[in-house]
Design an enzyme around this catalytic site. Structure first.
Site, PDB file in Angstrom:
ATOM      1  N   VAL A  40     -40.264 -36.908   5.877  1.00  0.00           N
ATOM      2  CA  VAL A  40     -40.156 -36.506   4.471  1.00  0.00           C
ATOM      3  C   VAL A  40     -40.759 -35.124   4.238  1.00  0.00           C
ATOM      4  O   VAL A  40     -40.063 -34.194   3.835  1.00  0.00           O
ATOM      5  CB  VAL A  40     -40.841 -37.557   3.565  1.00  0.00           C
ATOM      6  CG1 VAL A  40     -40.779 -37.123   2.107  1.00  0.00           C
ATOM      7  CG2 VAL A  40     -40.162 -38.920   3.734  1.00  0.00           C
ATOM      8  N   GLN A  41     -42.047 -34.949   4.514  1.00  0.00           N
ATOM      9  CA  GLN A  41     -42.712 -33.665   4.276  1.00  0.00           C
ATOM     10  C   GLN A  41     -42.604 -32.714   5.471  1.00  0.00           C
ATOM     11  O   GLN A  41     -42.658 -31.500   5.308  1.00  0.00           O
ATOM     12  CB  GLN A  41     -44.188 -33.891   3.952  1.00  0.00           C
ATOM     13  CG  GLN A  41     -44.455 -34.353   2.529  1.00  0.00           C
ATOM     14  CD  GLN A  41     -44.211 -33.279   1.493  1.00  0.00           C
ATOM     15  OE1 GLN A  41     -44.302 -32.083   1.775  1.00  0.00           O
ATOM     16  NE2 GLN A  41     -43.893 -33.696   0.277  1.00  0.00           N
ATOM     17  N   ALA A 100     -47.566 -45.824   7.086  1.00  0.00           N
ATOM     18  CA  ALA A 100     -47.460 -46.886   8.086  1.00  0.00           C
ATOM     19  C   ALA A 100     -47.476 -46.303   9.492  1.00  0.00           C
ATOM     20  O   ALA A 100     -48.133 -46.834  10.392  1.00  0.00           O
ATOM     21  CB  ALA A 100     -46.177 -47.687   7.858  1.00  0.00           C
ATOM     22  N   HIS A 123     -51.543 -36.410   2.136  1.00  0.00           N
ATOM     23  CA  HIS A 123     -51.766 -37.594   1.305  1.00  0.00           C
ATOM     24  C   HIS A 123     -53.133 -38.143   1.675  1.00  0.00           C
ATOM     25  O   HIS A 123     -53.507 -38.171   2.844  1.00  0.00           O
ATOM     26  CB  HIS A 123     -50.676 -38.627   1.580  1.00  0.00           C
ATOM     27  CG  HIS A 123     -50.663 -39.801   0.640  1.00  0.00           C
ATOM     28  ND1 HIS A 123     -51.350 -39.827  -0.554  1.00  0.00           N
ATOM     29  CD2 HIS A 123     -50.028 -41.015   0.732  1.00  0.00           C
ATOM     30  CE1 HIS A 123     -51.134 -40.975  -1.164  1.00  0.00           C
ATOM     31  NE2 HIS A 123     -50.351 -41.721  -0.405  1.00  0.00           N
ATOM     32  N   GLU A 243     -26.424 -42.200 -22.836  1.00  0.00           N
ATOM     33  CA  GLU A 243     -27.511 -42.175 -23.815  1.00  0.00           C
ATOM     34  C   GLU A 243     -28.868 -42.509 -23.196  1.00  0.00           C
ATOM     35  O   GLU A 243     -29.906 -42.159 -23.743  1.00  0.00           O
ATOM     36  CB  GLU A 243     -27.209 -43.167 -24.950  1.00  0.00           C
ATOM     37  CG  GLU A 243     -26.005 -42.805 -25.801  1.00  0.00           C
ATOM     38  CD  GLU A 243     -26.197 -41.528 -26.615  1.00  0.00           C
ATOM     39  OE1 GLU A 243     -27.334 -41.007 -26.686  1.00  0.00           O
ATOM     40  OE2 GLU A 243     -25.203 -41.048 -27.178  1.00  0.00           O
ATOM     41  N   GLU A 247     -28.354 -37.845 -20.585  1.00  0.00           N
ATOM     42  CA  GLU A 247     -28.909 -36.876 -21.542  1.00  0.00           C
ATOM     43  C   GLU A 247     -30.358 -36.544 -21.204  1.00  0.00           C
ATOM     44  O   GLU A 247     -30.801 -35.398 -21.351  1.00  0.00           O
ATOM     45  CB  GLU A 247     -28.798 -37.424 -22.965  1.00  0.00           C
ATOM     46  CG  GLU A 247     -29.143 -36.387 -24.031  1.00  0.00           C
ATOM     47  CD  GLU A 247     -28.810 -36.825 -25.450  1.00  0.00           C
ATOM     48  OE1 GLU A 247     -29.208 -36.095 -26.385  1.00  0.00           O
ATOM     49  OE2 GLU A 247     -28.170 -37.883 -25.615  1.00  0.00           O
TER      50      GLU A 247
END
Length: 348
Positions: A40-41, A100, A123, A243, A247
């Site tokens: 991810v990072q 993990a 983290h 809605e 938006e």
């Protein structure tokens, strides 16, 4: 480092203007930065550091993620290695594995955390709940953290756009006496727009609260509740989704992201303004007890333990995919997929 007044609270903030890239490169000129993990990072931080002129290598197990690193320009045997070899070669080890994975790799990684090295996290989880994760670093290394406030994809995208993502920073252990300088240099190196000071514990608690709250968990719960009420009262899937979600994400979100909620309110109809001001109180009063309960669960370590237990199950990935599949195939998000196809940019 500048002291900024945030509504009466003074915080320490570092910008690229006061800590330029040239200074960051000088601080880290003798370091071999080993990015461990390319999930991810890892990709965004590793590529940004490489593009900014730092000496970077990547450590990753063989498999699809290793192949992704090759596709991103990392060369096996030159600047792409297995995790163990990269840990051995690196003087500054950036641990960007999932929580993990950190626990499973820690015994191997710890062997290479020899005196004088630096261990970096994005983290605070592994260190904050070390009694549960088993991640206790040696006393003769620096332990530091820079945490981008966004996904790894955003870290890379904003860097390529010449902008920068906000990041927090912290020093957990300063063995060398230079841990803070290395922390700030890495924060600038990965492309942070500005950095604000925190601690490992505060970052971990606020991060888990945010993910379970307004950033992910609460927003899905709120959107689904409104969508369901509209559908139950005869509104079509397209109308209910527009809605509820479209938006918000396409119109109002950019407005309050740019200048704040008051500015967004000022640029809406008087009917919308009145309704928003009248109903924000009831929503606040209903939601705050849930957030308080969530925060207590995070701070106690209960949420960390739930994550550790879930991630340790042998069938974790299968279970996760089943839950995500159910979310993806729910009526609201199937409606969303169709609505997104109709956006004007898709006509180009």
């Amino acid at each position: 480092m500048a002291k900024i007044n945030f509504g009466g609270v003074i915080e320490t903030v570092v910008t690229r203007e006061e800590y330029p890239l040239a200074k960051a490169k000088e601080v880290l000129k003798d370091e071999t930065i080993a990015v461990i993990g390319y999930g991810v990072q890892g990709p965004g931080q590793a590529q940004n550091l490489r593009d900014n002129g730092f000496k970077v290598i990547v450590g990753q197990r063989p498999g699809k993620t290793f192949d992704k690193a090759v596709a991103d320009g990392w060369t096996p045997g030159k600047d792409l290695f297995g995790i163990e070899e990269a840990c051995e070669k690196g003087t500054l080890i950036m641990c960007l594995l999932s929580d993990a994975a950190v626990m499973s790799v820690w015994p191997t990684m710890k062997k290479y955390l020899t005196a004088g090295k630096t261990l970096y996290f994005s983290h605070g989880f592994a260190i904050t709940w070390s009694d549960r994760t088993g991640c206790v670093p040696p006393k003769d290394i620096d332990v530091i953290m820079v945490t981008p406030k966004g996904s790894g994809t955003s870290v890379r995208r904003l860097f390529l756009e010449g902008r920068g993502i906000n990041s927090s920073f912290a020093v957990y252990q300063d063995y060398s006496g230079k841990a803070l300088e290395k922390t700030l240099a890495l924060g600038i190196g990965i492309g942070s727009g500005y950095l604000f000071e925190t601690t490992f514990q505060r970052e971990a608690v606020s991060d888990l609260t945010g993910e379970r709250g307004s950033l992910m968990g609460a927003i899905q719960g709120l959107l689904l509740a409104q969508y369901e009420v509209l559908r139950e009262n005869g509104h079509t899937p397209s109308e209910a989704f527009n809605e509820t979600v479209e938006e918000l994400t396409q119109s109002l979100g950019p407005l309050f992201g740019e200048k704040g909620m008051d500015w967004m309110y000022a640029n809406c109809s008087t009917t919308a303004q009145r309704g928003a001001l009248d109903w924000m109180g009831p929503f606040h009063d209903a939601i705050k007890p849930v957030v308080q309960k969530l925060y207590a669960s995070v701070k106690s370590g209960n949420e960390a333990q739930i994550s550790i237990d879930a991630n340790s199950k042998p069938d974790y990935r299968q279970g996760l995919e089943a839950e995500l599949k159910a979310l993806r195939e729910s009526e609201m998000w199937r409606a969303g997929a169709e609505v997104r196809k109709l956006r004007p940019e898709n006509d180009k």
